[in-house]
Design a protein around this motif. Structure first.
Motif, PDB file in Angstrom:
ATOM      1  N   GLY A 116      14.177  -9.065 -72.268  1.00 38.33           N
ATOM      2  CA  GLY A 116      14.938  -8.939 -73.510  1.00 38.33           C
ATOM      3  C   GLY A 116      15.591  -7.599 -73.709  1.00 38.33           C
ATOM      4  O   GLY A 116      16.219  -7.358 -74.759  1.00 38.33           O
ATOM      5  N   SER A 117      15.484  -6.719 -72.749  1.00 39.31           N
ATOM      6  CA  SER A 117      16.077  -5.381 -72.876  1.00 39.31           C
ATOM      7  C   SER A 117      17.572  -5.440 -72.601  1.00 39.31           C
ATOM      8  O   SER A 117      18.111  -6.439 -72.102  1.00 39.31           O
ATOM      9  CB  SER A 117      15.406  -4.425 -71.891  1.00 39.31           C
ATOM     10  OG  SER A 117      15.606  -4.875 -70.555  1.00 39.31           O
ATOM     11  N   GLU A 170      25.576 -11.447 -70.958  1.00 40.81           N
ATOM     12  CA  GLU A 170      26.611 -11.252 -71.952  1.00 40.81           C
ATOM     13  C   GLU A 170      26.737  -9.776 -72.281  1.00 40.81           C
ATOM     14  O   GLU A 170      25.805  -8.989 -72.090  1.00 40.81           O
ATOM     15  CB  GLU A 170      26.315 -12.054 -73.219  1.00 40.81           C
ATOM     16  CG  GLU A 170      25.004 -11.693 -73.890  1.00 40.81           C
ATOM     17  CD  GLU A 170      24.686 -12.599 -75.066  1.00 40.81           C
ATOM     18  OE1 GLU A 170      25.399 -13.610 -75.235  1.00 40.81           O
ATOM     19  OE2 GLU A 170      23.727 -12.293 -75.810  1.00 40.81           O
ATOM     20  N   VAL A 171      27.918  -9.399 -72.762  1.00 39.94           N
ATOM     21  CA  VAL A 171      28.219  -8.010 -73.097  1.00 39.94           C
ATOM     22  C   VAL A 171      28.189  -7.857 -74.609  1.00 39.94           C
ATOM     23  O   VAL A 171      28.787  -8.656 -75.343  1.00 39.94           O
ATOM     24  CB  VAL A 171      29.598  -7.604 -72.533  1.00 39.94           C
ATOM     25  CG1 VAL A 171      29.984  -6.214 -73.014  1.00 39.94           C
ATOM     26  CG2 VAL A 171      29.574  -7.651 -71.009  1.00 39.94           C
ATOM     27  N   SER A 215      22.125 -13.758 -71.494  1.00 41.98           N
ATOM     28  CA  SER A 215      22.669 -14.706 -72.451  1.00 41.98           C
ATOM     29  C   SER A 215      21.619 -15.778 -72.751  1.00 41.98           C
ATOM     30  O   SER A 215      20.590 -15.867 -72.053  1.00 41.98           O
ATOM     31  CB  SER A 215      23.920 -15.362 -71.870  1.00 41.98           C
ATOM     32  OG  SER A 215      23.570 -16.174 -70.766  1.00 41.98           O
ATOM     33  N   PRO A 216      21.831 -16.611 -73.750  1.00 38.96           N
ATOM     34  CA  PRO A 216      20.874 -17.707 -73.989  1.00 38.96           C
ATOM     35  C   PRO A 216      20.696 -18.614 -72.773  1.00 38.96           C
ATOM     36  O   PRO A 216      19.564 -19.039 -72.487  1.00 38.96           O
ATOM     37  CB  PRO A 216      21.506 -18.452 -75.166  1.00 38.96           C
ATOM     38  CG  PRO A 216      22.277 -17.406 -75.891  1.00 38.96           C
ATOM     39  CD  PRO A 216      22.833 -16.511 -74.828  1.00 38.96           C
ATOM     40  N   LEU A 217      21.782 -18.858 -72.026  1.00 39.56           N
ATOM     41  CA  LEU A 217      21.669 -19.675 -70.818  1.00 39.56           C
ATOM     42  C   LEU A 217      20.834 -18.957 -69.760  1.00 39.56           C
ATOM     43  O   LEU A 217      19.982 -19.563 -69.101  1.00 39.56           O
ATOM     44  CB  LEU A 217      23.063 -19.999 -70.269  1.00 39.56           C
ATOM     45  CG  LEU A 217      23.097 -20.781 -68.954  1.00 39.56           C
ATOM     46  CD1 LEU A 217      22.413 -22.129 -69.107  1.00 39.56           C
ATOM     47  CD2 LEU A 217      24.539 -20.965 -68.477  1.00 39.56           C
TER      48      LEU A 217
END
Length: 232
Positions: A116-117, A170-171, A215-217
């Motif tokens: 999660g970082s 993701e950015v 990202s969530p994916l």
């Protein structure tokens, strides 16, 4: 018979034998050549059909038509499989497809972000002569390569770009809490070279700071892979 104790007599006898052999070879050669000539003369070229001249016209190669039947078959197979799959089965198939497109270094990047970082990311832009449109000199340079201990650090921008195209990372906006990490990233040789290349006299390069995270994916893919490892 020559006297074996007289060398000259032996030499004369050997010379006579060689001459006899040569005469016999010459006679045989003449017989063979004569037979060949007789056989060739027996062939009447008027009675033989004229040899066909090779057709020098280029033969048009037939271009194979696209196999539309195979496309139909593949689509039918996919649609048939979709009818038999539930949500879980479709997800697993998607995850397998995504993993098949990754290299080991990209998997390491996903692992480094799996807690999660976020990792600092920068883009370096220069200016054209008109000074209005920006041109990217370096994109998606990130410190995640060091965190993940990738084998090819110079490929990190390409790795990140590929993961972005797959939707696995993701950015996000710049994180002020990562100021020290941004300084380390901007001090890397590739980033320094890009800044130098993008600088034009008094006009400095433009540096945009972002963060990189799963990202969530990407998170769901990592969790599914981790669950599979636990069940093994």
């Amino acid at each position: 018979m020559p006297n074996p104790y007289v060398p000259r007599a032996l030499m004369n006898h050997a010379i006579d034998a060689v001459r006899t052999g040569l005469d016999l070879y010459t006679w045989t050669e003449k017989q063979v050549v004569g037979a060949l000539r007789t056989g060739l003369d027996a062939l009447d070229p008027k009675d033989e059909p004229a040899p066909e001249e090779p057709d020098e016209r280029p033969v048009a190669s037939a271009t194979p038509e696209p196999d539309t039947a195979s496309l139909t078959e593949k689509m039918s197979t996919l649609l048939g499989r979709a009818l038999d799959q539930n949500t879980r089965g479709s997800q697993v198939e998607l995850y397998h497809h995504l993993l098949d497109q990754l290299v080991a270094d990209e998997a390491r990047i996903l692992g480094a972000l799996s807690d999660g970082s976020s990792s600092p990311l920068v883009n370096v832009y220069g200016w054209k002569q008109s000074r209005t449109p920006r041109r990217a000199v370096l994109e998606n340079a990130s410190l995640v390569g060091r965190t993940a201990n990738v084998a090819l650090p110079h490929m990190v921008p390409q790795y990140v770009s590929h993961l972005l195209s797959l939707g696995l990372v993701e950015v996000g906006p710049e994180d002020p809490a990562l100021d020290t990490e941004y300084e380390v990233l901007l001090a890397e040789s590739a980033v320094l070279a890009a800044i130098k290349s993008a600088t034009r006299g008094p006009v400095p390069a433009r540096i945009e700071k972002f963060t990189l995270s799963l990202s969530p994916l990407g998170t769901s893919l990592w969790q599914a892979a981790a669950e599979g490892a636990e069940h093994e």
